[in-house]
Design a protein around this motif. Structure first.
Motif, PDB file in Angstrom:
ATOM      1  N   ASP A 751      42.922  40.386  34.107  1.00 33.74           N
ATOM      2  CA  ASP A 751      43.002  39.861  35.518  1.00 33.74           C
ATOM      3  C   ASP A 751      44.410  39.841  36.008  1.00 33.74           C
ATOM      4  OD1 ASP A 751      42.304  38.306  37.803  1.00 33.74           O
ATOM      5  OD2 ASP A 751      41.883  36.330  36.825  1.00 33.74           O
ATOM      6  N   ASP A 752      44.566  40.068  37.245  1.00 38.22           N
ATOM      7  CA  ASP A 752      45.942  40.022  38.076  1.00 38.22           C
ATOM      8  C   ASP A 752      46.784  41.227  37.080  1.00 38.22           C
ATOM      9  OD1 ASP A 752      45.029  37.934  39.170  1.00 38.22           O
ATOM     10  OD2 ASP A 752      46.171  36.443  37.944  1.00 38.22           O
ATOM     11  N   GLU A 808      41.127  43.327  44.013  1.00 34.76           N
ATOM     12  CA  GLU A 808      40.801  41.856  44.484  1.00 34.76           C
ATOM     13  C   GLU A 808      41.930  41.724  45.787  1.00 34.76           C
ATOM     14  OE1 GLU A 808      41.103  38.566  41.798  1.00 34.76           O
ATOM     15  OE2 GLU A 808      42.200  39.562  40.625  1.00 34.76           O
TER      16      GLU A 808
HETATM   17 CA    CA Z   1      43.087  37.711  39.940  1.00 31.93          CA
END
Ligand code: CA
Ligand code: C2E
Ligand code: CA
Length: 849
Positions: A751-752, A808
């Motif tokens: 993630d991220d 995202e």
């Molecule tokens: Ca994220």
């Protein structure tokens, strides 16, 4: 009776009928001989007025209307009162018409109707009492009645004991089997609590699933034993009736009438005991796998350990623990309460002596070893030693450990080493290095302040990069510098006992509220001392200081919440306000208080079966905007019904151990809800965020697999998103963990990606199934060449390594059009949808967004 008197009475009665509130008897005009009648009428007037108030309150559903405020809490249907008043009016009218001859008769009739009214009011009294004081579902006293009862007992300084009882998993029962079954569950617990009562007991239902039992004829211990027995009978009986486990948790405490205790102290103590009981029942319910350091050793051999007597003994007392070890297999069994209190890995353990040794205070370990060896070699008949052992909260408690060896004959009867451990309670409230109060002394002070609702001004201090000091100068000098620092700064404080050393290199200073104005100056002086005045063996040890301060008008929150909050503030201070005091104005302090209350409520929710939490889903789409999956995101509903976003509690919760429980709840709920999506789209993929607190727990994978198997959920439809924090874990551990996930068929994404610690080398080392490019690269991608280069490189790199890519934070059509040129595999963002509820998600499946 003079005519004027009669007129005055008539006017009074009329206004009582028509404007009850305003009715006033003009006593000054009345002749003295009517004073008795006037008293009676006024009393009647008061009854009518109070009754009106009460009936009004009741008709509006306000069952908490405080009828005890009325001097005579009587009530009757308005109608019958009115008919009596009409009769009175008639009597008065006759008098005013000069029917003096009838006076005696009239007065007789007057007093008859008056008495009749009182009788009717009295009759209704019991009924109203019942409505006001009883819980309609169970018929036992309600919260209002409970408050009244306790207040009365306290006022009379009576001795009594109180049990706080909480039904386990009522919410799950309601959710799964409906409210009717939930009601049955509540009533059955209530019946159980009332059966076999010792006498002098009163039961109250004070919340949905909370009961309180008060006994004036016994003590907490006896009540505890009685309830324990009742609980055992109850769970056994319910097993035959209900298809889910029925049980309750409870905690008992004595209230000694001779002390000056107040109501909220009693409640908070009982609540705490219940909370502990809940924890204990949680641990009893929880499945603990057997523990062997090396899993290759296979399942543990429990020969000689599975005795019911052991279970019984280990449940006997809260501060005595039992252990039993088969000396041939070296497998031991420990009381569950010890597992919980000392944070042991499990009930059954291989080589427990060394696991236990890690929990013994380093200074006491040698003596422990020596004593054990003396016993095992036969030089000593009994193991008997005192040492300090580390409790789950990190404090050291003094323990006496006793044991002996029981020789058996061969495999049927192995040699056993058995004994007990007695916990004498937390001892060390002084930090040995600085000789100042330690974290326990600090917590105790906070508790004290909370109970007294006292204000405080607290400054928390942290020494920066102390690891470097220890590495450069050695631990001994490090410790000496700490002590010197504590000594030197004490001179600047009003008293030496307002300084506490918390864990590590953190200190807390507790001052009166008015010192707040001098805080910045004080901090500067402390900083100057730290930087310039610490010399060990004539060698200057420069220390750098960070600090945060908060003023509390009145402490109302649980002390460990305060401590976590202070620690959080200090780490904020370290990051953004290095070397300046991170001061909180009163408004911010209120926010801090609010935040702490929120954290307390959220933490409590977790222990109460995660009630209040729910999930929302944010759709993920492919290049044609077709939904291919969703990320589930956590929300919490506070008691006013408002939704609280995860950013305000997850970072905080991650610091504590409860997050693990919540994390499993999230996965369980997500897979249960996703089963609905799979019915519509069997390829749907649900992404669940996983925190480093879950990942670092060695049990996580097995808990996850067990959960997926139990829920019968296809693993390929699940994707675990490892937050950026996870990527800071030791790289070897992370690589091994993810390899293990893959071996078991569980997919993982990063993630991220691109922020913080996640780097390209991580993508190379770790076999992520998907890379989620962080929103921060997407927001301005159309204008920022740097972002374009980053995103393009990440995607190219991911392609080469066969990882899929999700982008995202796609908020606009323009961004979407721009990014499409890089052909990521999936997109997520407000352009397609904000996070939506489960039913909304079901509706949108199969659509393009
Ligand atoms: Ca994220
Ligand atoms: P995250 O995992 O990066 O989740 C994406 C966050 O970005 C979500 O915020 C989502 O609502 C938001 N978002 C999605 N599309 C857009 C967009 O186009 N523009 C903008 N500005 N924002 C967008 P949310 O729900 O507030 O979650 C915040 C963070 O909380 C998550 O960041 C995640 O780190 C954490 N979190 C949320 N749920 C869970 C959970 O169940 N477990 C764990 N461990 N962490 C969670
Ligand atoms: Ca995420």
């Amino acid at each position: 009776m003079k005519k004027t008197d009669a007129q005055i009475f008539l006017a009074y009665i009329r206004s009582l009928l028509l404007e009850t509130e305003k009715a006033k008897l003009d006593r000054e005009e009345l002749s003295p001989e009517t004073s008795e009648l006037a008293d009676a009428l006024e009393y009647l007037g008061e009854c009518v007025r109070e009754e009106r108030l009460m009936l009004n309150a009741l008709s509006q559903g306000d069952l908490d209307y405080d009828a005890s405020q009325c001097r005579n809490y009587l009530a009757a249907p308005v109608k019958s009162i009115q008919s009596n008043l009409h009769h009175l009016a008639w009597v008065a009218r006759r008098v005013t018409q000069g029917d003096y001859k009838q006076r005696v008769y009239m007065l007789g009739s007057f007093s008859d109707s008056f008495n009749e009214m009182i009788r009717q009011l009295g009759e209704n009294h019991a009924e109203v009492e019942k409505i006001i004081h009883r819980d309609p579902l169970t018929g036992v006293g309600n919260r209002r009645f409970f408050n009244k009862t306790v207040e009365a007992l306290l006022a009379e300084k009576k001795r009594f004991c109180i049990a706080y009882i909480d039904i386990d998993r009522l919410k799950t029962c309601n959710d799964t089997y409906g409210h009717e079954e939930g009601d049955r569950y509540i009533r059955s617990v209530c019946e159980c609590l009332q059966s076999d009562s010792i006498g002098g007991e009163s039961l109250f239902r004070i919340g949905g699933d909370e009961f309180v039992l008060i006994s004036t004829e016994t003590d907490a211990r006896t009540l505890d034993a009685r309830l324990q027995k009742a609980l055992e009978n109850y769970t056994e009986a319910q097993e035959r009736i209900a298809s889910y486990p029925c049980s309750f948790s409870f905690g008992c405490t004595d209230v000694k009438g001779d002390e000056d205790v107040n109501f909220s102290e009693v409640l908070s103590l009982a609540d705490k005991l219940m909370y502990n009981a809940k924890l204990k029942s949680y641990i009893r319910r929880r499945h603990y796998p057997d523990y062997a350091k090396n899993p290759e050793e296979g399942p543990l051999d429990k020969t000689g350990l599975e005795s019911r007597i052991f279970t019984a003994l280990s449940n006997c007392s809260a501060n005595h623990y039992t252990y039993l070890c088969n000396m041939k297999t070296n497998v031991s069994r420990w009381s569950l309460s010890a597992v919980f209190d000392f944070d042991l890995p499990s009930e059954y353990m291989l080589a427990a002596d060394s696991i236990w040794e890690e929990r013994i205070h380093p200074d006491d370990r040698a003596a422990y070893r020596m004593d054990l060896e003396a016993v095992f070699s036969g030089r000593k008949p009994f193991h008997n030693i005192e040492y300090r052992a580390r409790f789950r909260d990190g404090s050291y408690v003094r323990c006496t450990c006793e044991g002996c060896i029981l020789r058996g004959n061969g495999a049927d009867e192995p040699d056993l080493f058995a004994g007990t451990l007695t916990n004498h309670g937390v001892i060390d409230s002084v930090d040995p290095v600085t000789n100042r109060g330690n974290v326990y002394a600090f917590l105790k002070l906070l508790l004290h302040k909370r109970l007294l609702h006292e204000s405080a001004f607290i400054m928390i201090l942290g020494l920066n990069q102390y690891v470097a000091i220890n590495n450069t100068y050695g631990y001994k000098v490090g410790d000496q510098a700490l002590k010197l620092f504590a000594d030197r700064i004490t001179g600047l404080l009003p008293a030496s006992d307002c300084l506490y050393r918390l864990d590590g290199v953190k200190f807390a200073i507790v001052l009166p509220l008015e010192k707040q104005t001098e805080a910045a100056g004080l901090f500067d002086s402390l900083k100057a001392i730290a930087e310039k005045e610490i010399f060990v063996d004539q060698c200057h040890v420069p220390l750098s200081l960070s600090g945060a301060s908060v003023a509390f008008d009145a402490l109302t929150v649980n002390e460990s919440t305060v401590l976590t909050e202070l620690t959080q503030l200090l780490s904020e201070a370290k990051q953004t306000h290095a070397s300046v005091l991170y001061e909180h104005a009163q408004t911010r302090a209120i926010q801090v208080q609010k935040h702490m209350l929120l954290m307390e409520a959220v933490t409590k929710s977790i222990l109460y079966d995660c009630r209040g939490f729910f999930l929302v889903y944010q759709p993920q789409v492919d290049g044609n905007r077709r939904i291919i999956g969703a990320e589930c995101l956590l929300r919490w509903r506070d008691e006013t019904g408002g939704t609280v976003m995860p950013g305000s509690f997850i970072p905080w919760l991650e610091k504590g151990s409860y997050f693990y429980i919540l994390g499993l709840w999230i996965i369980r709920t997500a897979v249960r809800e996703t089963r609905e999506f799979l019915k519509i789209d069997p390829n749907f993929s649900v992404s669940v965020n996983v925190s480093y607190r879950q990942l670092e727990n060695q049990q996580f994978l097995s808990d996850l697999l067990q959960l997926l198997a139990k829920e019968n959920f296809p693993k390929q439809n699940l994707l675990l998103e490892l937050t950026e924090h996870c990527q800071t874990l030791n790289i070897d551990l992370l690589t091994r963990t993810i390899r293990e996930f893959h071996r078991q068929g569980v997919r993982v994404s990063a993630d991220d990606f691109g922020t913080g610690y996640s780097s390209f080398s991580l993508m190379k080392t770790i076999d992520f199934d998907m890379i989620k490019i962080d929103q921060s690269f997407i927001k301005n991608i159309r204008n920022q060449v740097e972002d374009q280069v980053m995103v393009e490189s990440i995607i190219r790199c991911a392609r080469t390594l066969h990882r899929s890519v999700c982008v995202e934070g796609v908020e606009t059509q323009e961004i979407f059009d721009f990014i499409r040129r890089y052909h990521p595999d999936c997109y997520q963002g407000y352009l397609f949808s904000r996070p939506i509820s489960h039913p909304q998600m079901v509706e949108r499946l199969g659509q393009t967004l």
